[in-house]
Design a protein around this motif. Sequence first.
Motif, mmCIF file in Angstrom:
data_model
loop_
_atom_site.group_PDB
_atom_site.id
_atom_site.type_symbol
_atom_site.label_atom_id
_atom_site.label_comp_id
_atom_site.label_asym_id
_atom_site.label_seq_id
_atom_site.Cartn_x
_atom_site.Cartn_y
_atom_site.Cartn_z
ATOM 1 N N LEU A 1 45.918 11.362 35.808
ATOM 2 C CA LEU A 1 44.505 11.705 35.784
ATOM 3 C C LEU A 1 44.322 13.194 36.030
ATOM 4 O O LEU A 1 45.179 13.852 36.631
ATOM 5 C CB LEU A 1 43.736 10.915 36.850
ATOM 6 C CG LEU A 1 43.748 9.397 36.742
ATOM 7 C CD1 LEU A 1 42.922 8.798 37.877
ATOM 8 C CD2 LEU A 1 43.224 8.934 35.396
ATOM 9 N N HIS A 2 43.207 13.708 35.544
ATOM 10 C CA HIS A 2 42.844 15.094 35.825
ATOM 11 C C HIS A 2 42.631 15.249 37.323
ATOM 12 O O HIS A 2 42.005 14.386 37.963
ATOM 13 C CB HIS A 2 41.579 15.460 35.048
ATOM 14 C CG HIS A 2 41.200 16.897 35.156
ATOM 15 N ND1 HIS A 2 41.982 17.919 34.662
ATOM 16 C CD2 HIS A 2 40.112 17.499 35.722
ATOM 17 C CE1 HIS A 2 41.394 19.083 34.899
ATOM 18 N NE2 HIS A 2 40.265 18.858 35.548
ATOM 19 N N PRO A 3 43.126 16.327 37.944
ATOM 20 C CA PRO A 3 43.076 16.414 39.413
ATOM 21 C C PRO A 3 41.682 16.573 39.997
ATOM 22 O O PRO A 3 41.531 16.453 41.219
ATOM 23 C CB PRO A 3 43.956 17.632 39.714
ATOM 24 C CG PRO A 3 43.955 18.435 38.468
ATOM 25 C CD PRO A 3 43.857 17.455 37.346
ATOM 26 N N HIS A 4 40.663 16.845 39.191
ATOM 27 C CA HIS A 4 39.320 17.058 39.723
ATOM 28 C C HIS A 4 38.361 16.012 39.161
ATOM 29 O O HIS A 4 38.549 15.503 38.056
ATOM 30 C CB HIS A 4 38.817 18.465 39.374
ATOM 31 C CG HIS A 4 39.719 19.555 39.844
ATOM 32 N ND1 HIS A 4 39.893 19.871 41.178
ATOM 33 C CD2 HIS A 4 40.521 20.405 39.147
ATOM 34 C CE1 HIS A 4 40.750 20.873 41.294
ATOM 35 N NE2 HIS A 4 41.148 21.216 40.077
ATOM 36 N N GLU A 5 37.330 15.733 39.937
ATOM 37 C CA GLU A 5 36.290 14.820 39.475
ATOM 38 C C GLU A 5 35.331 15.546 38.531
ATOM 39 O O GLU A 5 35.102 16.757 38.658
ATOM 40 C CB GLU A 5 35.524 14.243 40.660
ATOM 41 C CG GLU A 5 36.334 13.299 41.519
ATOM 42 C CD GLU A 5 35.493 12.680 42.617
ATOM 43 O OE1 GLU A 5 34.434 13.277 42.939
ATOM 44 O OE2 GLU A 5 35.872 11.624 43.140
ATOM 45 N N PRO B 1 41.302 10.587 32.385
ATOM 46 C CA PRO B 1 42.731 10.673 32.047
ATOM 47 C C PRO B 1 43.076 12.038 31.462
ATOM 48 O O PRO B 1 42.303 12.631 30.700
ATOM 49 C CB PRO B 1 42.919 9.552 31.022
ATOM 50 C CG PRO B 1 41.793 8.611 31.254
ATOM 51 C CD PRO B 1 40.638 9.456 31.706
ATOM 52 N N HIS B 2 44.253 12.520 31.826
ATOM 53 C CA HIS B 2 44.679 13.827 31.333
ATOM 54 C C HIS B 2 44.871 13.823 29.825
ATOM 55 O O HIS B 2 44.765 14.879 29.189
ATOM 56 C CB HIS B 2 45.968 14.251 32.035
ATOM 57 C CG HIS B 2 46.541 15.533 31.528
ATOM 58 N ND1 HIS B 2 45.991 16.768 31.817
ATOM 59 C CD2 HIS B 2 47.622 15.776 30.723
ATOM 60 C CE1 HIS B 2 46.694 17.709 31.225
ATOM 61 N NE2 HIS B 2 47.685 17.146 30.562
ATOM 62 N N ALA B 3 45.155 12.661 29.250
ATOM 63 C CA ALA B 3 45.361 12.600 27.799
ATOM 64 C C ALA B 3 44.115 13.014 27.026
ATOM 65 O O ALA B 3 44.224 13.431 25.868
ATOM 66 C CB ALA B 3 45.776 11.185 27.398
ATOM 67 N N MET B 4 42.931 12.924 27.633
ATOM 68 C CA MET B 4 41.699 13.330 26.965
ATOM 69 C C MET B 4 41.493 14.831 26.985
ATOM 70 O O MET B 4 40.638 15.353 26.262
ATOM 71 C CB MET B 4 40.501 12.646 27.624
ATOM 72 C CG MET B 4 40.482 11.140 27.494
ATOM 73 S SD MET B 4 40.202 10.622 25.788
ATOM 74 C CE MET B 4 38.589 11.315 25.504
ATOM 75 N N LEU B 5 42.303 15.548 27.794
ATOM 76 C CA LEU B 5 42.138 16.987 27.938
ATOM 77 C C LEU B 5 43.383 17.770 27.581
ATOM 78 O O LEU B 5 43.320 19.003 27.506
ATOM 79 C CB LEU B 5 41.743 17.333 29.383
ATOM 80 C CG LEU B 5 40.456 16.713 29.920
ATOM 81 C CD1 LEU B 5 40.326 16.999 31.407
ATOM 82 C CD2 LEU B 5 39.248 17.241 29.172
ATOM 83 N N CYS B 6 44.507 17.105 27.383
ATOM 84 C CA CYS B 6 45.779 17.807 27.160
ATOM 85 C C CYS B 6 45.682 18.683 25.917
ATOM 86 O O CYS B 6 45.422 18.196 24.809
ATOM 87 C CB CYS B 6 46.911 16.799 27.017
ATOM 88 S SG CYS B 6 48.545 17.571 26.843
ATOM 89 N N PRO B 7 45.877 19.997 26.048
ATOM 90 C CA PRO B 7 45.790 20.873 24.870
ATOM 91 C C PRO B 7 46.929 20.688 23.886
ATOM 92 O O PRO B 7 46.847 21.186 22.761
ATOM 93 C CB PRO B 7 45.806 22.279 25.485
ATOM 94 C CG PRO B 7 46.478 22.116 26.800
ATOM 95 C CD PRO B 7 46.124 20.746 27.285
ATOM 96 N N ALA B 8 47.985 19.970 24.272
ATOM 97 C CA ALA B 8 49.099 19.742 23.351
ATOM 98 C C ALA B 8 48.839 18.581 22.411
ATOM 99 O O ALA B 8 49.621 18.372 21.473
ATOM 100 C CB ALA B 8 50.384 19.494 24.132
ATOM 101 N N ARG B 9 47.783 17.828 22.629
ATOM 102 C CA ARG B 9 47.464 16.681 21.784
ATOM 103 C C ARG B 9 46.471 17.084 20.700
ATOM 104 O O ARG B 9 45.595 17.917 20.925
ATOM 105 C CB ARG B 9 46.888 15.531 22.621
ATOM 106 C CG ARG B 9 47.893 14.915 23.581
ATOM 107 C CD ARG B 9 47.220 13.866 24.431
ATOM 108 N NE ARG B 9 48.171 13.179 25.288
ATOM 109 C CZ ARG B 9 48.757 12.026 25.000
ATOM 110 N NH1 ARG B 9 48.471 11.418 23.853
ATOM 111 N NH2 ARG B 9 49.603 11.462 25.821
ATOM 112 N N ASP B 10 46.624 16.464 19.550
ATOM 113 C CA ASP B 10 45.727 16.691 18.428
ATOM 114 C C ASP B 10 44.901 15.435 18.171
ATOM 115 O O ASP B 10 45.186 14.359 18.695
ATOM 116 C CB ASP B 10 46.515 17.070 17.163
ATOM 117 C CG ASP B 10 47.300 18.362 17.350
ATOM 118 O OD1 ASP B 10 46.841 19.230 18.113
ATOM 119 O OD2 ASP B 10 48.396 18.483 16.747
ATOM 120 N N ASN B 11 43.873 15.607 17.350
ATOM 121 C CA ASN B 11 43.015 14.492 16.923
ATOM 122 C C ASN B 11 42.351 13.797 18.107
ATOM 123 O O ASN B 11 42.185 12.578 18.114
ATOM 124 C CB ASN B 11 43.814 13.470 16.097
ATOM 125 C CG ASN B 11 44.436 14.089 14.853
ATOM 126 O OD1 ASN B 11 43.848 14.988 14.252
ATOM 127 N ND2 ASN B 11 45.614 13.620 14.476
#
Length: 301
Positions: free
Chosen positions: A63-67, A99-109
């Motif tokens: 998860l992202h470390p901040h609310e 979730p970090h997957a919604m913000l990860c800059p390495a992910r596309d689409n």
Amino acid sequence: MRSTPPFPRRWDGSHVHVRARRSLRVSGDSASRLLRCGQSGCCRDCGNRIEWYHRTNERPIPLHPHELPTKNVPAACHWHVSSGVAHPAGDGSDWCRLPHAMLCPARDNLPAVPELTGLRRALAVNTRRLIDGGGFVLPSALPNTEASPMTTCRPTRPVVQLLYVRYLANRPVDAIQCVAQTRRRHRCGSPLLTSETRPGVWTLVPTTAAHGQLPLPGAVMAVYALTGLPYAEQLRWRAQRCPEHAATPTAADVAVAEWEPFDPLIHHEHIHTRLPTLSRRQGVRLDGFGGSRSRDRAPRD
């Protein structure tokens, strides 16, 4: 003869009751074996900080470390944490976890959310800063250990089979690190595979699909099998603890075990069709279940 030291007293002569210090321990029936201060980590794709939380009967989730404000996050991505366990639902408050997957800059689409665009851009800038400063290396920039079939290879993410389940490791077998916390509150630096422990065996096994599906036709893969070790030793590997911390179960974990359930349809880029080491007079098991053996010879120059 040694006299007993006097019990400490206050200025008025009353006794001072000093409470004995108790070591911090984690309950054995706790859903999370991690201390709250020891769940942080870094994303292996972008290098940004994340926090791992356990889920009910599922793998941990980063998860992202901040609310974040609930109004800025899609309803399907609302998470909240209760007693160290993450739940994929809102708790009715104006803040939630993401979730970090919604913000990860390495992910596309990723889904376009205007409220999260600025935060994702800030994470991308931090990733570039880490790369320029030498604090993070992109997975695509890592050296290829299988440049030629004539050389000895060393898979960076090998497939390990223990307790008759295949897992994808996050690093080479001899570099898998213990996740227990030391007395100095740091992560233990000892590896799981030591000179005193019994190693596993590299075998070639059929590339079976997940969920009990039939194996892929004519496909084999290299697996580091630990099924021949004692049951307690396999439990130690799955808990990702060195021999010293395996004997002290009261020691808490400072990181999440890095095992990822292997799925050949998802992790097809980590499938290797030959064994990592090829040398003269080396026995090679073809099936990994007590089948026949053959001898591989080193290729001629």
